[in-house]
Motif scaffolding. Structure first.
Motif, PDB file in Angstrom:
ATOM      1  N   UNK A  82       0.738  -1.325  -0.115  1.00 13.18           N
ATOM      2  CA  UNK A  82      -0.105   0.261   0.054  1.00 13.18           C
ATOM      3  C   UNK A  82       0.883   1.100  -0.082  1.00 13.18           C
ATOM      4  N   UNK A  83       2.267   1.117   0.119  1.00 14.09           N
ATOM      5  CA  UNK A  83       2.839   2.268   0.306  1.00 14.09           C
ATOM      6  C   UNK A  83       3.025   3.100  -0.918  1.00 14.09           C
ATOM      7  N   UNK A  84       2.830   2.643  -2.199  1.00 13.31           N
ATOM      8  CA  UNK A  84       2.733   3.410  -3.218  1.00 13.31           C
ATOM      9  C   UNK A  84       1.484   4.124  -3.394  1.00 13.31           C
ATOM     10  N   UNK A  85       0.531   3.943  -2.373  1.00 14.63           N
ATOM     11  CA  UNK A  85      -0.698   5.002  -2.494  1.00 14.63           C
ATOM     12  C   UNK A  85      -0.632   5.907  -1.331  1.00 14.63           C
ATOM     13  N   UNK A  86      -1.336   7.077  -1.559  1.00 19.63           N
ATOM     14  CA  UNK A  86      -1.813   7.961  -0.393  1.00 19.63           C
ATOM     15  C   UNK A  86      -2.530   7.160   0.722  1.00 19.63           C
ATOM     16  N   UNK A  87      -2.372   7.652   1.857  1.00 19.57           N
ATOM     17  CA  UNK A  87      -3.268   6.996   2.963  1.00 19.57           C
ATOM     18  C   UNK A  87      -3.083   7.229   4.158  1.00 19.57           C
ATOM     19  N   UNK A  88      -3.772   6.890   5.102  1.00 19.73           N
ATOM     20  CA  UNK A  88      -3.446   7.063   6.557  1.00 19.73           C
ATOM     21  C   UNK A  88      -3.904   5.832   7.430  1.00 19.73           C
ATOM     22  N   UNK A  89      -3.779   6.067   8.523  1.00 18.79           N
ATOM     23  CA  UNK A  89      -4.034   4.901   9.630  1.00 18.79           C
ATOM     24  C   UNK A  89      -5.681   4.460   9.215  1.00 18.79           C
ATOM     25  N   UNK A  90      -5.596   3.092   8.685  1.00 17.38           N
ATOM     26  CA  UNK A  90      -6.815   2.452   8.371  1.00 17.38           C
ATOM     27  C   UNK A  90      -7.615   2.894   6.961  1.00 17.38           C
ATOM     28  N   UNK A  91      -6.892   3.754   6.132  1.00 20.52           N
ATOM     29  CA  UNK A  91      -7.436   3.893   4.998  1.00 20.52           C
ATOM     30  C   UNK A  91      -6.301   4.152   4.015  1.00 20.52           C
ATOM     31  N   UNK A  92      -6.799   3.792   2.663  1.00 19.42           N
ATOM     32  CA  UNK A  92      -6.066   4.101   1.593  1.00 19.42           C
ATOM     33  C   UNK A  92      -6.694   4.789   0.432  1.00 19.42           C
ATOM     34  N   UNK A  93      -6.102   5.599  -0.572  1.00 24.41           N
ATOM     35  CA  UNK A  93      -6.610   6.213  -1.708  1.00 24.41           C
ATOM     36  C   UNK A  93      -6.281   5.549  -2.775  1.00 24.41           C
ATOM     37  N   UNK A  94      -7.136   4.889  -3.776  1.00 26.61           N
ATOM     38  CA  UNK A  94      -6.831   4.427  -5.025  1.00 26.61           C
ATOM     39  C   UNK A  94      -7.066   5.317  -6.007  1.00 26.61           C
ATOM     40  N   UNK A  95      -6.194   5.763  -6.781  1.00 27.35           N
ATOM     41  CA  UNK A  95      -6.419   6.944  -7.859  1.00 27.35           C
ATOM     42  C   UNK A  95      -7.597   6.265  -9.058  1.00 27.35           C
ATOM     43  N   UNK A  96      -8.534   7.172  -9.281  1.00 29.62           N
ATOM     44  CA  UNK A  96      -9.405   6.701 -10.282  1.00 29.62           C
ATOM     45  C   UNK A  96      -8.816   6.691 -11.575  1.00 29.62           C
ATOM     46  N   UNK A  97      -7.623   7.387 -11.983  1.00 32.85           N
ATOM     47  CA  UNK A  97      -7.001   7.268 -13.133  1.00 32.85           C
ATOM     48  C   UNK A  97      -5.975   5.952 -13.421  1.00 32.85           C
ATOM     49  N   UNK A  98      -6.115   5.207 -12.184  1.00 31.90           N
ATOM     50  CA  UNK A  98      -5.328   3.951 -12.512  1.00 31.90           C
ATOM     51  C   UNK A  98      -6.303   2.765 -12.251  1.00 31.90           C
ATOM     52  N   UNK A  99      -5.683   1.432 -12.748  1.00 30.01           N
ATOM     53  CA  UNK A  99      -6.578   0.479 -12.626  1.00 30.01           C
ATOM     54  C   UNK A  99      -6.610   0.130 -11.120  1.00 30.01           C
ATOM     55  N   UNK A 100      -7.801  -0.351 -10.527  1.00 35.32           N
ATOM     56  CA  UNK A 100      -7.788  -0.691  -9.074  1.00 35.32           C
ATOM     57  C   UNK A 100      -7.052  -1.911  -8.841  1.00 35.32           C
ATOM     58  N   UNK A 101      -6.383  -1.952  -7.859  1.00 39.40           N
ATOM     59  CA  UNK A 101      -5.540  -3.176  -7.554  1.00 39.40           C
ATOM     60  C   UNK A 101      -6.443  -4.097  -6.803  1.00 39.40           C
ATOM     61  N   UNK A 102      -7.264  -4.738  -7.740  1.00 32.85           N
ATOM     62  CA  UNK A 102      -8.356  -5.918  -7.347  1.00 32.85           C
ATOM     63  C   UNK A 102      -7.683  -7.063  -6.540  1.00 32.85           C
ATOM     64  N   UNK A 103      -6.676  -7.432  -6.951  1.00 31.82           N
ATOM     65  CA  UNK A 103      -6.079  -8.489  -6.243  1.00 31.82           C
ATOM     66  C   UNK A 103      -5.576  -8.091  -4.880  1.00 31.82           C
ATOM     67  N   UNK A 104      -5.169  -6.852  -4.578  1.00 27.88           N
ATOM     68  CA  UNK A 104      -4.842  -6.602  -3.357  1.00 27.88           C
ATOM     69  C   UNK A 104      -6.027  -6.394  -2.432  1.00 27.88           C
ATOM     70  N   UNK A 105      -6.976  -5.852  -3.142  1.00 27.12           N
ATOM     71  CA  UNK A 105      -8.176  -5.528  -2.233  1.00 27.12           C
ATOM     72  C   UNK A 105      -8.835  -7.030  -1.801  1.00 27.12           C
ATOM     73  N   UNK A 106      -8.710  -7.905  -2.659  1.00 25.07           N
ATOM     74  CA  UNK A 106      -9.180  -9.319  -2.376  1.00 25.07           C
ATOM     75  C   UNK A 106      -8.305  -9.957  -0.999  1.00 25.07           C
ATOM     76  N   UNK A 107      -7.154  -9.771  -1.412  1.00 27.37           N
ATOM     77  CA  UNK A 107      -6.138 -10.310  -0.169  1.00 27.37           C
ATOM     78  C   UNK A 107      -6.606  -9.617   1.317  1.00 27.37           C
ATOM     79  N   UNK A 108      -6.694  -8.199   1.047  1.00 23.24           N
ATOM     80  CA  UNK A 108      -6.970  -7.430   2.341  1.00 23.24           C
ATOM     81  C   UNK A 108      -8.280  -7.586   2.915  1.00 23.24           C
ATOM     82  N   UNK A 109      -9.284  -8.094   2.002  1.00 24.12           N
ATOM     83  CA  UNK A 109     -10.714  -8.474   2.556  1.00 24.12           C
ATOM     84  C   UNK A 109     -10.510  -9.842   3.150  1.00 24.12           C
ATOM     85  N   UNK A 110      -9.947 -10.782   2.724  1.00 22.98           N
ATOM     86  CA  UNK A 110      -9.598 -12.050   3.155  1.00 22.98           C
ATOM     87  C   UNK A 110      -8.889 -12.021   4.376  1.00 22.98           C
TER      88      UNK A 110
END
Length: 126
Positions: A81-109
């Motif tokens: 997540x370090x390549x994205x802006x964020x804070x404690x408990x949150x992250x910002x995925x830019x709308x002009x880039x593909x969503x990191x869906x695999x990463x989202x899936x692993x975080x949810x699991x």
């Protein structure tokens, strides 16, 4: 893109322009696939998935999708997540880039396992 008064995720998503709706649906499908037993809700006026407590929230903003997997979720995946802006408990995925869906899936699991463990621990403390 401050909005309020939503009763479900469909209403939330439909309030955005088509290009943002598409991204929100991708995120939603990814979470549902990763946590099929999770319940959808609106919490803090954001789409939320719950299973043994809150799993994750997400929301659309002007230039990004906010993803809120709690502080433990961001800590566990801090390197990725370090390549994205964020804070404690949150992250910002830019709308002009593909969503990191695999990463989202692993975080949810990860969050599902974490909530399950907390639930089991509560049952044994009685």
């Amino acid at each position: 893109m401050s909005k309020s008064g939503f009763t479900d995720i469909d209403a939330y998503i439909s309030s955005f322009p088509p290009n943002v709706q598409k991204v929100l649906q991708q995120v939603r499908r990814t979470i549902k696939k990763s946590a099929p037993k999770a319940e959808e809700a609106i919490s803090y006026q954001m789409p939320t998935f719950k299973l043994n407590g809150n799993l994750v929230h997400f929301a659309a903003w002007k230039n990004h999708i906010g993803f809120y997997p709690t502080p433990s979720g961001t800590k566990e995946f801090q390197k990725e997540l370090s390549k994205f802006n964020g804070a404690k408990g949150s992250v910002q995925f830019p709308l002009d880039q593909p969503m990191p869906l695999d990463l989202i899936s692993r975080i949810v699991k990860f969050r599902m396992k974490e909530n399950e463990l907390k639930q089991k621990t509560k049952k044994f403390k009685v």
